[in-house]
Design a protein around this motif. Sequence first.
Motif, short mmCIF file in Angstrom:
data_model
loop_
_atom_site.label_atom_id
_atom_site.label_comp_id
_atom_site.label_asym_id
_atom_site.label_seq_id
_atom_site.Cartn_x
_atom_site.Cartn_y
_atom_site.Cartn_z
N GLY A 26 -5.99 20.59 -13.69
CA GLY A 26 -4.87 21.66 -13.69
C GLY A 26 -4.13 21.42 -12.43
N GLY A 27 -4.97 20.65 -11.37
CA GLY A 27 -4.34 20.90 -10.11
C GLY A 27 -3.43 19.68 -10.11
N SER A 28 -2.88 19.62 -8.61
CA SER A 28 -1.72 18.56 -8.33
C SER A 28 -1.98 17.38 -7.48
N LEU A 29 -1.50 16.52 -7.18
CA LEU A 29 -1.66 15.35 -6.07
C LEU A 29 -0.44 14.62 -6.20
N ARG A 30 -0.05 14.25 -4.85
CA ARG A 30 1.50 13.47 -4.59
C ARG A 30 0.77 12.18 -3.95
N LEU A 31 0.96 11.05 -4.64
CA LEU A 31 0.91 9.60 -4.05
C LEU A 31 2.18 9.27 -3.58
N SER A 32 1.71 8.63 -2.31
CA SER A 32 2.84 7.55 -1.67
C SER A 32 2.69 6.26 -1.41
N CYS A 33 3.66 5.40 -1.72
CA CYS A 33 3.48 4.05 -1.31
C CYS A 33 4.66 3.51 -0.41
N ALA A 34 4.16 3.14 0.86
CA ALA A 34 5.32 2.53 1.58
C ALA A 34 5.24 1.14 1.65
N ALA A 35 6.46 0.30 1.72
CA ALA A 35 6.52 -1.21 1.65
C ALA A 35 6.81 -1.37 3.39
N SER A 36 6.26 -2.42 3.88
CA SER A 36 6.35 -2.67 5.07
C SER A 36 6.39 -4.45 5.31
N GLY A 37 7.16 -4.77 6.25
CA GLY A 37 7.27 -6.22 6.53
C GLY A 37 8.71 -6.66 6.47
N ILE A 38 8.98 -7.92 6.14
CA ILE A 38 10.32 -8.46 6.11
C ILE A 38 10.83 -8.24 4.85
N ILE A 39 11.87 -7.06 4.54
CA ILE A 39 12.30 -6.83 3.32
C ILE A 39 13.77 -6.85 3.48
N PHE A 40 14.41 -7.71 2.35
CA PHE A 40 15.86 -7.73 2.05
C PHE A 40 15.99 -6.72 1.08
N SER A 41 15.55 -6.58 -0.03
CA SER A 41 15.79 -5.73 -1.04
C SER A 41 14.54 -5.51 -1.79
N ILE A 42 14.43 -4.17 -2.58
CA ILE A 42 13.40 -4.02 -3.41
C ILE A 42 13.93 -3.60 -4.76
N ASN A 43 13.58 -4.06 -5.63
CA ASN A 43 14.17 -3.64 -7.06
C ASN A 43 13.32 -2.58 -7.76
#
Length: 120
Positions: free
Chosen positions: A15-32
């Motif tokens: 019944g509880g909640s969690l929030r997941l995060s995901c961060a991209a790092s490095g050389i990035i031109f674009s993320i689809n």
Amino acid sequence: QVQLVESGGGLVQAGGSLRLSCAASGIIFSINEMGWYRQTPGKPRELVATITSGGSTNYADSVKGRFTISRDNAKNTVYLQMNSLKADDIAVYYCNADVSQYGGSWYHIWGQGTQVTVSS
């Protein structure tokens, strides 16, 4: 090289909640498209939710109405807000992203996974 680093998993009561995060790092031109998948032992990895760069979302039927995916394009980060968690949600959650580093080829990148456990 692009890396995806997940955080936010852990143990929560049913019944509880969690929030997941995901961060991209490095050389990035674009993320689809970015997304979350999950896997339990002995089962194939399954889609949880995806989101395009324009904000269009897609959810597995099992999480509709309980989970919300969102992203911050400026931070190259995707989130998964999980509410009303239940035992069926126990799994390792993986982040993924379709990334172009120099405006050319696209690469499908996976994070290392984060465990979500729900206690009854």
